[in-house]
Design a protein around this motif. Structure first.
Motif, PDB file in Angstrom:
ATOM      1  N   TYR A  28       0.859  -1.195   0.000  1.00  0.00           N
ATOM      2  CA  TYR A  28       0.000   0.000   0.000  1.00  0.00           C
ATOM      3  C   TYR A  28       0.890   1.237   0.000  1.00  0.00           C
ATOM      4  O   TYR A  28       1.809   1.352   0.816  1.00  0.00           O
ATOM      5  N   CYS A  30       0.655   5.567  -0.105  1.00  0.00           N
ATOM      6  CA  CYS A  30      -0.231   6.726  -0.028  1.00  0.00           C
ATOM      7  C   CYS A  30      -0.155   7.514  -1.332  1.00  0.00           C
ATOM      8  O   CYS A  30       0.928   7.910  -1.759  1.00  0.00           O
ATOM      9  N   CYS A 228      -6.536   5.760   4.892  1.00  0.00           N
ATOM     10  CA  CYS A 228      -5.514   4.765   4.544  1.00  0.00           C
ATOM     11  C   CYS A 228      -5.649   3.521   5.427  1.00  0.00           C
ATOM     12  O   CYS A 228      -5.441   2.407   4.951  1.00  0.00           O
ATOM     13  N   HIS A 253       0.857  11.550   9.542  1.00  0.00           N
ATOM     14  CA  HIS A 253      -0.025  10.640   8.811  1.00  0.00           C
ATOM     15  C   HIS A 253       0.182   9.161   9.172  1.00  0.00           C
ATOM     16  O   HIS A 253      -0.754   8.475   9.596  1.00  0.00           O
ATOM     17  N   HIS A 254       1.391   8.664   9.022  1.00  0.00           N
ATOM     18  CA  HIS A 254       1.588   7.224   9.247  1.00  0.00           C
ATOM     19  C   HIS A 254       1.581   6.854  10.718  1.00  0.00           C
ATOM     20  O   HIS A 254       1.134   5.768  11.108  1.00  0.00           O
ATOM     21  N   GLU A 257      -1.924   6.528  11.462  1.00  0.00           N
ATOM     22  CA  GLU A 257      -2.486   5.340  10.818  1.00  0.00           C
ATOM     23  C   GLU A 257      -2.202   4.106  11.680  1.00  0.00           C
ATOM     24  O   GLU A 257      -3.083   3.268  11.893  1.00  0.00           O
TER      25      GLU A 257
HETATM   26 ZN    ZN Z   1      -1.977   7.488   3.524  1.00  0.00          ZN
END
Ligand code: ZN
Ligand code: AMP
Length: 499
Positions: A28, A30, A228, A253-254, A257
């Motif tokens: 995956y 982004c 995500c 972001h991560h 996540e």
């Molecule tokens: Zn993402």
């Protein structure tokens, strides 16, 4: 299958890659937020993961590559609450439907990926197409006690998460104590949060907000990081192999996540985190908001104050390959000129090689051994965390040998027919399948790019002539002549053909 090593940003070291299911890889990456044209920095990240995707496939893995489109939730300034959604804002300013904005820039993104010969992913999910999955995730995180509602918005409880699992901040190397004291004073909803480091997973829409969905907590929209988590889980499962993106996405972001996936499943989403480094422009991160960027179109026409001339998409792709994906890459006119020479040398070497034919009776002497070890080295370097510059260095050593074989300084009699075949196969594999380079044969490009570029050049030539700018028009004529391109002028305008 050949063993490969991957640098895992989560553990901070290189690890032997072991896929969850033998022979298969779930990956995956982004994707872009489609509210403006992609810049070359974005392109670097996607070219980098394209090479990783291609190499895994070359090794024989069956890869499911998911790369999303962010079309809701990404707020201005990348912070998580209190400011406007990037797409919503653009739609408001341009008086268009948000989905018109999304469509326009998504089309542009796809076009650019095609120009750079980036393979499409197997699944390209969009955040707005997965609102139900995101609402379900928010509910699961609340049910697991790691999120709370406040005035219709839902926030992830980072402190509780940190206490329970102790991993918040691990990916980006931040300490929870620092995150808790970090102030984000420009956020108007700051007072809704229990801790400053908490982040929104569902945001109640302000009356003027254009993109909104009904959820148990309010009419609103999902937080950026949630898409995500939701889409990777849906298409790759609760645990998959590789998650990637540009290094600037590590935080928030991560990191967020990871927190969300723990919040739902009790564990991280993937086994290997991979982050590409930034493209710089004359030493500074390329970024549109800072005005420090070159758009791909400017590069292909040379119309930029940073450039002395135009560069083709494949030269730029080659330029990106010359640096390892984890190192910063500084784009300068000099470096692009060097890349252009390198690209041509490689492609000419490839042409010469494919024209070599074996005389028979070759022997496996020193030269034969050298060629085979350079080929092995190129593959070993690719398998060592996708080291494209090192692999290229071996290919260039091979180009020197190829040119000497052609020139007669080395003899094909010292190479077996098998080795020559292997060399040809290796060059085809590396140049086209793994590096994803295309031959820039002006006469035979069917995708319209060359035609588009040529029309532009002819237009510029015409303008120069009209303005009696003979310097520019002569320069264009000379370069075209060097490239064996013949221009014919007529009443209807200029046309071109390959000599
Ligand atoms: Zn993402
Ligand atoms: P965005 O559209 O801002 O969500 O970014 C799309 C992708 O481009 C993300 O993976 C970013 O990390 C990456 N990116 C943004 N700027 C750069 C840069 N200067 N160099 C490399 N990658 C970048």
């Amino acid at each position: 299958m050949k063993e490969i090593q991957i640098y895992n940003s989560y553990s901070g070291k290189k690890e032997i890659f072991k896929p969850i299911h033998e022979g298969r890889v779930g990956m995956y990456v982004c994707g872009p937020t489609v509210y403006s044209d992609v810049h070359l920095g974005n392109c670097r990240t996607f070219v980098g993961f394209d090479i990783i995707y291609r190499y895994l496939q070359h090794l024989g893995y069956k890869v499911r590559y998911v790369r999303n489109i962010t079309d809701v939730g990404h707020l201005e300034g990348d912070a998580d609450t209190g400011r406007e959604d990037k797409i919503s804002k653009k739609a408001r300013l341009e008086q268009l439907e948000p989905m018109e904005i999304v469509q326009q820039y998504m089309n542009g993104f796809h076009e650019m990926m095609k120009i750079f010969n980036v393979l499409p992913p197997n699944i390209e999910p969009r955040a707005t197409g997965h609102i139900i999955e995101q609402i379900e995730m928010v509910q699961a995180i609340i049910d697991n006690g790691l999120a709370y509602e406040q005035n219709g918005s839902v926030y992830f409880d980072t402190l509780k998460f940190a206490e329970k699992y102790g991993v918040y901040g691990k990916l980006s190397g931040r300490k929870i104590e620092d995150l808790l004291t970090e102030t984000r004073d420009n956020l108007k909803n700051q007072d809704e949060k229990r801790h400053p480091s908490d982040f929104a997973i569902w945001i109640k829409a302000a009356p003027e907000h254009l993109m909104r969905w009904q959820a148990p907590w309010s009419v609103g929209f999902p937080g950026w990081h949630l898409e995500c988590s939701a889409m990777s889980t849906k298409y790759l499962g609760e645990k998959f192999d590789i998650h990637g993106g540009g290094g600037d996405l590590k935080f928030p972001h991560h990191e967020n996540e990871i927190a969300q996936n723990y919040g739902v499943c009790g564990h991280a989403p993937c086994n290997y985190w991979m982050h590409g480094n930034m493209l710089l422009l004359e030493g500074k991160k390329m970024s549109k908001s800072d005005g420090n960027s070159i758009m791909p179109g400017e590069l292909f026409t040379g119309q930029s104050k940073h450039l002395t001339k135009a560069y083709s998409p494949m030269v730029v792709r080659f330029f990106m390959l010359q640096t390892h994906y984890r190192s910063t890459l500084d784009m300068t006119d000099d470096a692009l000129q060097a890349a252009e020479k390198g690209y041509r040398r490689l492609m000419e070497g490839q042409k010469v090689l494919q024209e070599l034919s074996h005389p028979g009776n070759g022997k496996a002497g020193d030269l034969d051994k050298e060629i085979n070890s350079l080929i092995d080295l190129a593959f070993n370097d690719m398998s060592d965390d996708f080291n494209t510059p090192k692999a290229l260095a071996s290919l260039f050593e091979l180009v020197t040998k190829i040119n000497s074989l052609k020139g007669g300084q080395l003899s094909l009699g010292d190479v077996t027919a098998e080795t020559l075949e292997r060399l040809k196969q290796t060059f085809n594999d590396f140049i086209f399948d793994i590096f994803g380079l295309l031959t820039e044969d002006f006469a035979s490009s069917g995708d319209g790019v060359v035609d588009g570029l040529m029309n532009l050049i002819l237009e510029m030539r015409q303008t120069a002539r009209t303005n009696k700018d003979w310097g520019t028009s002569d320069k264009i004529r000379d370069v075209l002549k060097e490239l064996d391109i013949v221009v014919k002028d007529s009443k209807e305008g200029a046309t071109w053909s390959k000599a």
